[in-house]
Design a protein around this motif. Structure first.
Motif, PDB file in Angstrom:
ATOM      1  N   PHE A  63       0.823  -1.209   0.000  1.00 27.68           N
ATOM      2  CA  PHE A  63       0.000   0.000   0.000  1.00 27.68           C
ATOM      3  C   PHE A  63       0.860   1.264   0.000  1.00 27.68           C
ATOM      4  N   GLN A  64       2.070   1.134   0.523  1.00 26.18           N
ATOM      5  CA  GLN A  64       2.913   2.333   0.634  1.00 26.18           C
ATOM      6  C   GLN A  64       3.216   2.976  -0.717  1.00 26.18           C
ATOM      7  N   ALA A  65       3.250   2.162  -1.776  1.00 25.31           N
ATOM      8  CA  ALA A  65       3.489   2.743  -3.098  1.00 25.31           C
ATOM      9  C   ALA A  65       2.332   3.676  -3.477  1.00 25.31           C
ATOM     10  N   LEU A  66       1.125   3.256  -3.124  1.00 17.83           N
ATOM     11  CA  LEU A  66      -0.044   4.091  -3.405  1.00 17.83           C
ATOM     12  C   LEU A  66      -0.027   5.345  -2.534  1.00 17.83           C
ATOM     13  N   TYR A  67       0.435   5.166  -1.313  1.00 23.15           N
ATOM     14  CA  TYR A  67       0.562   6.313  -0.411  1.00 23.15           C
ATOM     15  C   TYR A  67       1.514   7.352  -1.008  1.00 23.15           C
ATOM     16  N   GLU A  68       2.674   6.877  -1.453  1.00 32.33           N
ATOM     17  CA  GLU A  68       3.658   7.785  -2.047  1.00 32.33           C
ATOM     18  C   GLU A  68       3.069   8.542  -3.242  1.00 32.33           C
ATOM     19  N   LEU A  69       2.273   7.842  -3.994  1.00 30.16           N
ATOM     20  CA  LEU A  69       1.711   8.406  -5.219  1.00 30.16           C
ATOM     21  C   LEU A  69       0.621   9.440  -4.923  1.00 30.16           C
ATOM     22  N   HIS A  70      -0.119   9.229  -3.849  1.00 23.40           N
ATOM     23  CA  HIS A  70      -1.321  10.035  -3.654  1.00 23.40           C
ATOM     24  C   HIS A  70      -1.291  10.948  -2.440  1.00 23.40           C
ATOM     25  N   PHE A  71      -0.246  10.863  -1.627  1.00 29.31           N
ATOM     26  CA  PHE A  71      -0.256  11.659  -0.397  1.00 29.31           C
ATOM     27  C   PHE A  71      -0.494  13.143  -0.664  1.00 29.31           C
ATOM     28  N   GLU A  72       0.304  13.728  -1.563  1.00 26.59           N
ATOM     29  CA  GLU A  72       0.206  15.171  -1.804  1.00 26.59           C
ATOM     30  C   GLU A  72      -1.174  15.570  -2.311  1.00 26.59           C
ATOM     31  N   ARG A  73      -1.725  14.725  -3.164  1.00 25.34           N
ATOM     32  CA  ARG A  73      -3.032  15.016  -3.749  1.00 25.34           C
ATOM     33  C   ARG A  73      -4.112  15.046  -2.665  1.00 25.34           C
ATOM     34  N   VAL A  74      -4.103  14.013  -1.826  1.00 33.32           N
ATOM     35  CA  VAL A  74      -5.122  13.936  -0.769  1.00 33.32           C
ATOM     36  C   VAL A  74      -4.939  15.096   0.210  1.00 33.32           C
ATOM     37  N   TYR A  75      -3.692  15.336   0.576  1.00 29.25           N
ATOM     38  CA  TYR A  75      -3.442  16.406   1.548  1.00 29.25           C
ATOM     39  C   TYR A  75      -3.867  17.761   0.975  1.00 29.25           C
ATOM     40  N   ALA A  76      -3.542  18.001  -0.292  1.00 26.63           N
ATOM     41  CA  ALA A  76      -3.906  19.277  -0.926  1.00 26.63           C
ATOM     42  C   ALA A  76      -5.420  19.452  -0.925  1.00 26.63           C
ATOM     43  N   PHE A  77      -6.113  18.379  -1.238  1.00 27.39           N
ATOM     44  CA  PHE A  77      -7.576  18.419  -1.263  1.00 27.39           C
ATOM     45  C   PHE A  77      -8.123  18.739   0.124  1.00 27.39           C
ATOM     46  N   VAL A  78      -7.627  18.017   1.126  1.00 22.09           N
ATOM     47  CA  VAL A  78      -8.148  18.189   2.486  1.00 22.09           C
ATOM     48  C   VAL A  78      -7.780  19.565   3.035  1.00 22.09           C
TER      49      VAL A  78
END
Lengths: 205, 333
Positions: free
Chosen positions: A44-59
């Motif tokens: 799952f960490q690969a998905l985390y790396e890929l999407h962390f910034e996107r989710v954080y920016a949204f939130v």
């Protein structure tokens, strides 16, 4: 704002898709990543790396402060990990799926606050419009890209950016901490912002 | 020369953005600056690197623990920030009566926004929180154990003259109207509200020696032997003193002290600005450790560390000046 759920979801998905460069290849890759994580949660960490910034920016753009942004982002990824087995690949990009979780988490967070501490004078507003316009998706992608680019700045510029914008320290304080003059810190701040602007312009279609 | 002035101009707009009560696009004089400002505004929301790393390792830990049971409860390994959402490291806890009236004052004078209100059975306010600018003030009617304690607050606002006028309309009395002659260099006025609190209302000009790491709401402690407060806070909270100005005799004329992501200010009590022992709510990563250090530094205990029902690890101590420090670590929902 009155869009029904179904088209809203579609639009969210489409927007998420268009915002990310290099779509087609990337989606196949992502599918591989998701399926790997479904087999083995450690992936799952690969998905985390890929999407962390996107989710954080949204939130972060939709909640009141940093602590809430961190709380909600954390919830999103934990839920994402828990619910991964139920994620089905039906053309909804994984990013859109995560942002849907995020949108719900933000609403829940607002509701929770309202339930725990009812304030009759100001009813909580729905924190998230459920239909994300393409332009909003692009804004999120843009912001996420900016966050990623900070990591690529020369070390000293990166340090100034974190001290100034995240820690919100004064130029004077940063100068003391880095052993530089205030003028030099301002110059580094300018360079960092100029670098980021150049990269955003260069890297954004 | 041109470059250097651009660095200064950018810093001025960044500065204004960081201290503004309501972040909004600044009017920039030219396109160059406007586009830089646009980037700078995005950086305001930049995630903390520590958070990104902590959440990652949380997820990894969870993934490795629950390989077969993906439906583990989500709350367990959650990376919780030690500060309660909505509060910074330092929040003044103002106990005055009637608290409900005081809350009205905060709304009228400072455009405060009520975040929560917990009434006691007798209709008084047990606990409430009002957001002011990018900070917050906690409010209560108090009780025998927690008696009335007004505070002095340094409040950064966008328009000190307008805010000053509103405080007077809301019943405050003036110490002095906003002036450009204040030693801080800020435009600065001072009032006392009907509940006994002092409000130092200022607009930052440049980044003045005082308010480093600027917040809208900063407690201001007038103390006897203020110089002793600095090592106390350093020892207990790992505080950092910045911009300490002393008289030739060694009295603290002004000092800004940073704890976590917030600051408070102190000076040697003088003239109309005499000690006002107050209550401060401080969020720290480890309540028990801070409590232990506080006791070692000679405070008296108000309350030993406990898990409070509202989801904080909480403790309380009283310092040698009579201020109460409510030490807390947010444990999450």
């Amino acid at each position: 704002m009155k869009a029904t759920r179904r088209p809203a979801r579609k639009r969210l998905a489409k927007g998420a898709d268009e915002g990310v460069p290099g779509q087609a290849a990337r989606r196949t890759d992502e599918r591989v990543l998701v399926e790997a994580a479904q087999r083995d949660p450690a992936e799952f960490q690969a998905l985390y790396e890929l999407h962390f910034e996107r989710v954080y920016a949204f939130v972060a753009s939709r909640v009141r402060d940093r602590a809430t942004a961190e709380d909600v982002t954390s919830e999103v990824f934990h839920k994402g990990l828990s619910n991964l087995p139920s994620y089905e690949w039906r053309g909804v990009p994984f990013a859109a799926w995560l942002l849907r979780i995020a949108a719900n988490a933000i609403v829940d967070c607002a509701k929770r606050a309202a339930r725990e501490f009812p304030a009759p004078d100001d009813p909580p507003e729905p924190a998230v419009p459920m239909d994300l316009q393409d332009s909003q998706m692009q804004a999120i992608e843009h912001r996420a890209q900016l966050f990623r680019l900070v990591g690529q700045l020369p070390e000293i510029q990166k340090q100034v950016v974190y001290e100034r914008f995240v820690e919100q320290r004064s130029i004077r304080e940063i100068a003391q901490r880095l052993g530089k003059t205030e003028g030099a810190v301002k110059q580094l701040q300018l360079r960092a912002v100029q670098n980021l602007r150049a990269q955003m312009e260069g890297g954004h279609g | 020369m041109v470059k250097r002035s651009l660095a200064m101009q950018l810093d001025e707009v960044v500065q204004a953005m960081l201290v503004s009560l309501r972040p909004r696009p600044e009017k920039a004089p030219d396109r160059e600056l406007t586009s830089l400002m646009h980037v700078a505004q995005g950086l305001r929301d930049l995630p903390r690197e520590e958070f990104r790393a902590a959440l990652k390792s949380d997820l990894q830990r969870r993934a490795s623990m629950s390989e077969s049971t993906a439906a583990t409860r989500t709350g367990e390994a959650k990376a919780v920030h030690y500060q309660r959402p909505g509060l910074t490291a330092i929040t003044p806890y103002i106990i005055v009566r009637p608290a409900a009236k005081f809350m009205e004052f905060l709304k009228t004078a400072f455009e405060g926004v009520e975040q929560m209100r917990m009434p006691a059975p007798d209709g008084t306010i047990m606990h409430a929180e009002v957001a002011v600018g990018n900070g917050a003030i906690e409010v209560s009617d108090g009780n025998e154990q927690y008696p009335t304690a007004p505070a002095a607050i340094h409040l950064y606002v966008d328009d000190p003259d307008a805010t000053y006028a509103r405080t007077l309309q809301a019943g405050a009395t003036s110490f002095y109207a906003p002036t450009d002659d204040h030693p801080s260099g800020d435009r600065w006025g001072a009032v006392k509200d009907p509940f006994g609190n002092h409000w130092y209302i200022a607009k930052p000009r440049g980044w003045t020696p005082g308010p480093e790491g600027l917040r809208s709401v900063q407690p201001y402690l007038h103390l006897r032997e203020a110089h002793k407060m600095i090592p106390f806070l350093e020892a207990v909270f790992g505080a950092e003193a910045t911009g300490v100005h002393k008289s030739p005799q060694g009295a603290v004329l002004h000092a800004t002290i940073r704890i976590g992501n917030a600051t408070l200010e102190i000076d040697e009590a003088h003239g109309e600005f005499q000690p006002m022992p107050c209550h401060l709510h401080v969020y720290v990563p480890d309540t028990d450790a801070v409590y232990a250090r506080a006791m070692a530094a000679g405070t008296t205990s108000i309350e030993a560390p406990r898990n409070a029902p509202y989801g904080d690890r909480a403790a309380g101590v009283k310092d040698a000046w009579g201020n109460s420090w409510f030490i807390a670590t947010y444990l999450g929902q």
